[in-house]
Design a protein around this motif. Structure first.
Motif, short mmCIF file in Angstrom:
data_model
loop_
_atom_site.label_atom_id
_atom_site.label_comp_id
_atom_site.label_asym_id
_atom_site.label_seq_id
_atom_site.Cartn_x
_atom_site.Cartn_y
_atom_site.Cartn_z
N PHE A 68 0.85 -1.20 0.00
CA PHE A 68 0.00 0.00 0.00
C PHE A 68 0.88 1.24 0.00
O PHE A 68 2.12 1.17 0.12
CB PHE A 68 -0.94 0.01 1.21
CG PHE A 68 -0.22 0.13 2.53
CD1 PHE A 68 -0.07 1.37 3.14
CD2 PHE A 68 0.30 -1.00 3.17
CE1 PHE A 68 0.58 1.48 4.35
CE2 PHE A 68 0.95 -0.88 4.39
CZ PHE A 68 1.10 0.35 4.98
N SER A 69 0.24 2.40 -0.13
CA SER A 69 0.93 3.68 -0.07
C SER A 69 0.21 4.61 0.91
O SER A 69 -1.01 4.52 1.07
CB SER A 69 1.00 4.34 -1.45
OG SER A 69 1.77 3.57 -2.34
N VAL A 70 0.98 5.46 1.54
CA VAL A 70 0.44 6.49 2.42
C VAL A 70 0.48 7.81 1.65
O VAL A 70 1.56 8.27 1.27
CB VAL A 70 1.25 6.60 3.73
CG1 VAL A 70 0.70 7.73 4.59
CG2 VAL A 70 1.22 5.28 4.49
N LYS A 71 -0.69 8.39 1.41
CA LYS A 71 -0.77 9.63 0.65
C LYS A 71 -1.28 10.75 1.53
O LYS A 71 -2.33 10.64 2.16
CB LYS A 71 -1.71 9.46 -0.56
CG LYS A 71 -1.83 10.71 -1.41
CD LYS A 71 -2.75 10.50 -2.59
CE LYS A 71 -2.87 11.77 -3.42
NZ LYS A 71 -3.78 11.58 -4.58
N VAL A 118 -4.79 11.81 5.75
CA VAL A 118 -3.96 10.78 5.14
C VAL A 118 -4.85 9.71 4.51
O VAL A 118 -5.75 9.17 5.18
CB VAL A 118 -3.03 10.15 6.19
CG1 VAL A 118 -2.25 8.99 5.59
CG2 VAL A 118 -2.07 11.20 6.75
N ASP A 119 -4.58 9.40 3.24
CA ASP A 119 -5.27 8.32 2.55
C ASP A 119 -4.38 7.09 2.51
O ASP A 119 -3.17 7.19 2.25
CB ASP A 119 -5.62 8.73 1.11
CG ASP A 119 -6.61 9.88 1.05
OD1 ASP A 119 -7.44 9.98 1.97
OD2 ASP A 119 -6.55 10.67 0.10
N ASP A 170 -3.35 -1.72 -5.87
CA ASP A 170 -4.24 -1.79 -7.03
C ASP A 170 -4.98 -0.47 -7.26
O ASP A 170 -5.84 -0.37 -8.14
CB ASP A 170 -5.24 -2.94 -6.89
CG ASP A 170 -6.11 -2.81 -5.63
OD1 ASP A 170 -6.03 -1.76 -4.95
OD2 ASP A 170 -6.84 -3.76 -5.32
N GLY A 171 -4.68 0.55 -6.43
CA GLY A 171 -5.27 1.88 -6.63
C GLY A 171 -6.51 2.16 -5.81
O GLY A 171 -7.02 3.28 -5.83
#
Length: 389
Positions: free
Chosen positions: A177-180, A234-235, A240-241
């Motif tokens: 995952f990513s932290v945006k 924060v998202d 996979d988006g």
């Protein structure tokens, strides 16, 4: 070429350059003192004294007009070059000049001491409760975003992202995952949605502690006893988006906030930036003595235990006012207390160049004494040489 080099050396060693640099230094100090009311002492140090250049706001406000000034690094560096060039060009190594050489060497050491302090010095705090054991200090003006992965029984892997990388739109890839950072504010105000939040950011969290709160940016804190409340929406976005939700993180909210990725529970938070130590300190007892019949503080003292697994050290020590603990390159000062005298606050300072100002001042004092003594002896000799009437 020789003529150009000679002119350059003459300029760098000139007294006019010395006077100009000292005048600019006085102007920089004057402007920084005024700006300290608005920016605070820490920000002034960074923007004026430990910067290559600084901006002087002649006309603040909407019709802002600023002019650039050389910062402390430029002025200090040129003063060092000017001093060295003047000695090379004009001063001779003679015994009678020893006092003046000692004075100038002390001034040079003082400038170098400030330079090394700015580069190597660190200042943090350790707030510790009675009976508690800690192995880290925190920086009151810097934050970090941490993502915590459970990696085993009673074990965690912590990924800390420093404040310098935190800004709106930043993305940090993790495992799966990513932290945006949708929005990031260096200082902010957080209120419940039930309050008047019409002027706040329209963004809202969908998960976590900040689900029913609103946030907006505010100016940086300048008071010494206050800190910025850094916050971010924060998202968490899978590889996979798909987004699994949005959280409101802030150092104003206590504790970590959890989220789940592929059956594994992760945690994250914005907290004060930490400096970890290879040893631990346990607060055994904190004493707050007052003058008899008053609430005026007389003395603060902390009885501690130092636990160092690397050296096997386990010993007690006492930290009190004007009696710090120096240990492994760090100095622990007794700076305050909290929580009805059950919490002790230490100022933790790392400054490898801390002795340089003392040595520099001693050199200047000895040099001045040397110069004045020479003039005194010469005056006494001239008086003795005058024949009696």
């Amino acid at each position: 070429m020789t003529s150009t080099l000679r002119n350059s050396c003459r300029f760098l060693s000139s007294l006019r350059l010395t006077v100009t640099l000292l005048a600019l230094s006085m102007l920089l100090i004057f402007i920084a003192t005024i700006m300290q009311v608005e920016l605070g002492i820490h920000e002034v140090q960074l923007r004026y004294f430990r910067a290559w250049y600084a901006w002087w706001d002649i006309i603040p406000g909407d019709k802002k007009f600023s002019i650039p000034l050389p910062g402390g690094i430029v002025l200090g560096g040129l003063l060092v070059i000017n001093l060295l060039a003047a000695h090379t060009a004009r001063f001779k190594l003679r015994w009678e000049k020893a006092g003046m050489i000692l004075i100038h060497s002390g001034v040079l050491l003082l400038l170098l001491g400030e330079f090394f302090t700015g580069i190597l010095g660190r200042e943090a705090q350790m707030s510790i409760n009675e009976g508690e054991t800690k192995n880290y200090s925190t920086f009151p003006r810097d934050v970090e975003l941490v993502v915590i992965e459970p990696s085993g029984e009673n074990e965690e892997t912590v990924t800390a992202i420093p404040q310098g990388r935190l800004h709106s739109g930043a993305v940090f890839p993790m495992k799966g995952f990513s932290v945006k950072l949708h929005t990031f504010y260096r200082n902010s105000e957080i209120l419940p949605e039930t309050a008047d939040v019409s002027a706040f950011d329209k963004t809202r969290a969908t998960d976590g502690l900040g689900k029913f709160f609103a946030m907006r940016g505010t100016p940086r804190e300048t008071a010494m006893d206050r800190r910025d409340l850094s916050s971010a929406f924060v998202d968490i976005v899978k590889d996979d988006g798909t987004s699994i939700g949005r959280w409101l993180l802030s150092n104003a909210l206590k504790g970590d906030q959890a989220f789940e990725i592929d059956g594994k529970t992760w945690k994250m938070s914005i907290r004060q930036h930490r400096l970890y130590h290879p040893f631990s300190i346990k607060l055994l007892d904190f004493s707050h003595d007052r003058y008899l019949g008053t609430n005026v503080p007389k003395n603060f003292s902390s009885k501690i235990r130092i636990l160092n697994p690397e050296t096997g050290e386990d010993r007690e020590d006492l930290i009190y006012m004007n009696h710090p603990l120096r240990y492994q390159g760090l100095t622990f000062y007794q700076s305050g207390f909290d929580n009805n005298d059950e919490t002790s606050i230490f100022q933790v300072v790392r400054n490898p160049a801390w002795t340089l100002p003392y040595i520099a001042c001693a050199m200047v004092a000895i040099g001045l004494l040397w110069v004045f003594s020479q003039h005194l002896f010469k005056a006494i000799a001239r008086r003795k040489a005058i024949p009696a009437p």
